[in-house]
Enzyme design. Structure first.
Site: not given
Ligand code: PLP
Length: 398
Positions: A213, A251, A337
């Site tokens: 990401s 896209t 989250c």
């Molecule tokens: N995986 C991990 C270990 C993360 O820390 C996060 C985001 O906090 C994600 C996945 C999700 O990433 P994205 O924000 O790109 O959906």
């Protein structure tokens, strides 16, 4: 504002910003268009794919650009649900990010298994080895069985272990898990989100599936990638277009992808030595300044930027965040989250911490530009917040 929440999201790297601005001006076409303006955008996208493949150590055709790691993880389990045998399980570590855990639960409600972790926050390799050996043993005992029979009931058709945990910063033994998966013929998915940019990415491309990401390493938000099994067919999560070799419709975000790759290239050049020293010094001073504080997974291999600490008092996680915010410091009460809801962190619970202990957790995650002075200022703010919270606690007890 002192920003110690880079594991949630990190500001744009100047190289990424420049790449994004250049791409928005230069590559105005849709990469799928047949005219030359479209072809130029397509060529820029291909070049970015080649560069990313070079960094990860895989074939450019193994890479699919996505909107981020959540989409990437969902694609993996969506694909697994449509391609694995009806009785195959998916096994994932008990400390995966919710984007992995929830996707696995959704697609495999009765066929997912959590791989335990140790108190040190490391995936329990001994458990995994023993489980796989015993399952293979059962199959090998069957007369005329061909070894290894990968997709039989109770046997994993996919194993997922992240590279670095987002809450503790503990570096997971993903390479050993990959080797185990190879020995047993099981596809392996590695969520590399918190490793990319902090650790060298070379070798990750050997995993069957890898997610990344951009906004965690200085790229823009809303763009990421999924490394898939060798140029393989992927059951698309998003349908309605032939982009990304039919593996992800929509896209392509050309400026976003170019900026992501520029950020990762820049981060790959950075060295971490001095940064580790600053973190170690801060941890030592924190324990001295606030008796009763504890560093989670203090003895485990961790990335240079992350400290998860249990603060001295039991009831104060959110109050710490608010208090520190007022003092000009942004920290997190756990994963991005999970913060905001008061459930104990599944990561700490899986490591054997009680809900009361997990309620004391604060995460400090530095960035590439964080200095030793910033760590010192964080410490000063923590000491001040603690002293200001003391009288409040006393008066609440009266
Ligand atoms: N995986 C991990 C270990 C993360 O820390 C996060 C985001 O906090 C994600 C996945 C999700 O990433 P994205 O924000 O790109 O959906």
């Amino acid at each position: 504002m002192l920003y110690f929440d880079h594991n949630a999201t990190s500001p744009l790297h100047p190289a990424a910003r420049q790449a994004w601005l250049d791409a928005t001006e230069r590559f105005i076409g849709n990469p799928s268009s047949l005219h030359r303006v479209g072809a130029r955008a397509d060529a820029a996208l291909s070049e970015a794919r080649e560069k990313l493949a070079h960094i990860l150590g895989c074939d450019a055709l193994d890479l699919v650009f996505t909107s981020g790691a959540t989409e990437s993880a969902n694609t993996v389990f969506h694909h697994a649900a449509r391609t694995l045998a009806p009785d195959a399980e998916v096994w994932l570590s008990a400390i995966e990010h919710p984007s992995v855990t929830e996707a696995a639960r959704h697609h495999f409600p009765k066929r997912h298994r959590l791989i335990p972790v140790t108190r040190a926050g490391l995936v329990d390799l001994a458990w995994l080895r023993a489980q796989l050996r015993s399952r293979r043993g059962k199959e090998a005992d069957r007369p005329h069985s061909k070894r290894p029979p990968p997709l039989l009931g109770g046997y994993p058709g996919l194993i997922a272990v992240m590279a670095v945990n987002n809450e503790t910063g503990v570096i997971q033994p993903w390479r050993e898990v990959l080797d185990l998966c190879r020995d047993h013929g099981i596809p392996f998915f590695c969520d590399a989100v918190q490793a990319l940019g902090k650790l060298r990415a070379a070798g990750l491309g050997e995993c069957d599936w890898v997610s990344g990401s951009a906004h965690k390493f200085g790229g823009p938000r809303g763009v990421g990638f999924l490394k898939c099994p060798a140029q393989g067919r992927v059951e698309p999560l998003l349908r309605g277009g032939s982009q990304e070799e039919g593996r992800r419709a929509g896209t392509e975000n050309v400026p976003g992808v170019l900026a992501m790759v520029a950020a990762l290239e820049a981060r790959e050049q950075a060295r971490s030595g001095a940064r580790v020293a600053s973190r170690i010094k801060f941890a030592r001073q924190l324990l001295e300044a606030l008796p009763g504080a504890e560093i989670v997974a203090a003895k485990s291999p961790r990335v240079w930027n992350t400290i998860l600490a249990l603060m001295p008092e039991a009831d104060c996680r959110t109050r710490w965040v608010v208090k520190l915010d007022k003092l000009g410091v942004a920290v997190s009460s756990g994963s991005a989250c999970a913060s905001g809801k008061e459930e104990p962190s599944p990561v700490l619970t899986a490591m054997g911490y009680s809900p009361a202990q997990a309620a004391r957790a604060l995460r400090f995650s530095a960035g590439w530009e964080t200095t030793e002075v910033d760590w010192q200022l964080l410490l000063d703010a923590l000491v001040q917040a603690h002293s200001e919270m003391q009288p409040m606690r006393r008066s609440r007890r009266l």
